[in-house]
Motif scaffolding. Sequence first.
Motif, PDB file in Angstrom:
ATOM      1  N   ARG A  73       0.941  -1.139  -0.062  1.00 29.26           N
ATOM      2  CA  ARG A  73       0.014   0.127   0.039  1.00 29.26           C
ATOM      3  C   ARG A  73       0.630   1.268  -0.097  1.00 29.26           C
ATOM      4  N   GLN A  74       0.133   2.307  -0.439  1.00 29.75           N
ATOM      5  CA  GLN A  74       1.040   3.685  -0.089  1.00 29.75           C
ATOM      6  C   GLN A  74       1.441   3.984   1.292  1.00 29.75           C
ATOM      7  N   GLN A 119       3.837   6.187  -9.641  1.00 31.29           N
ATOM      8  CA  GLN A 119       2.350   5.716  -9.480  1.00 31.29           C
ATOM      9  C   GLN A 119       2.656   3.886  -9.327  1.00 31.29           C
ATOM     10  N   ALA A 121       0.777   1.018  -7.333  1.00 30.83           N
ATOM     11  CA  ALA A 121      -0.521   0.162  -7.078  1.00 30.83           C
ATOM     12  C   ALA A 121      -0.198  -0.869  -6.072  1.00 30.83           C
ATOM     13  N   ASP A 124       1.943  -4.083  -7.263  1.00 32.15           N
ATOM     14  CA  ASP A 124       3.327  -3.790  -8.524  1.00 32.15           C
ATOM     15  C   ASP A 124       4.571  -4.131  -7.631  1.00 32.15           C
TER      16      ASP A 124
END
Length: 202
Positions: A73-74, A119, A121, A124
């Motif tokens: 996750r971020q 980016q 997600a 990835d």
Amino acid sequence: MRAATGLWRWRHNPLRRTTDLAEAWIAFAAAALLCVVVPLTGWAAGSSAHGSLQRAVRTQQEQRVPTTARVVRQADGPGSGPRTADTAGEERLRRSVVARWTAPDGSVRTGTVTTSRRQSAPGDTFPLWTDRSGHPVTPPMRAGTARAHALIAGLMAAMLTGLLVEIVRRLAVRRLVLTRYARLDRAWAATGPDWGRTGTGS
């Protein structure tokens, strides 16, 4: 060449002063140093830096292991990787994510790391370097980067040596010029009061 020509021209000149000959020899010595010592200094410094950097490259390649990390996750905060001057400058171009990777011992690790992907997600993947314990580290230095740094070190050493030679030459010439002026002042003081009146009977 100009220094050597000056030496030859002043060799038998009846108007030659001792300071003129000394100045010519100083110029000749400075030119010789610039042609011989400066390149040797740059080569020695570059070779030494190249050897040290190549050893560092080999050590980093032995101690750092490439792996593949998967984004979970971020991240809310900055990455947990090592903070150096280079990485601090790159943080504005990198994103922090929570990722999972496999350590060299086979264990699965999870942590906050930085990635150059704008980016990322969940799911990835991206390449990641770790140490033998599985902690994220910066990629090892490349051999080409080490050569470039060694070349810069050699050039800087040569430039500093050349600057030092020129500074010493200028200081020596300045000292000779001051000595020359002092002698002229003493000669003028000895003959000045009678200037233009010799044999006039005054």
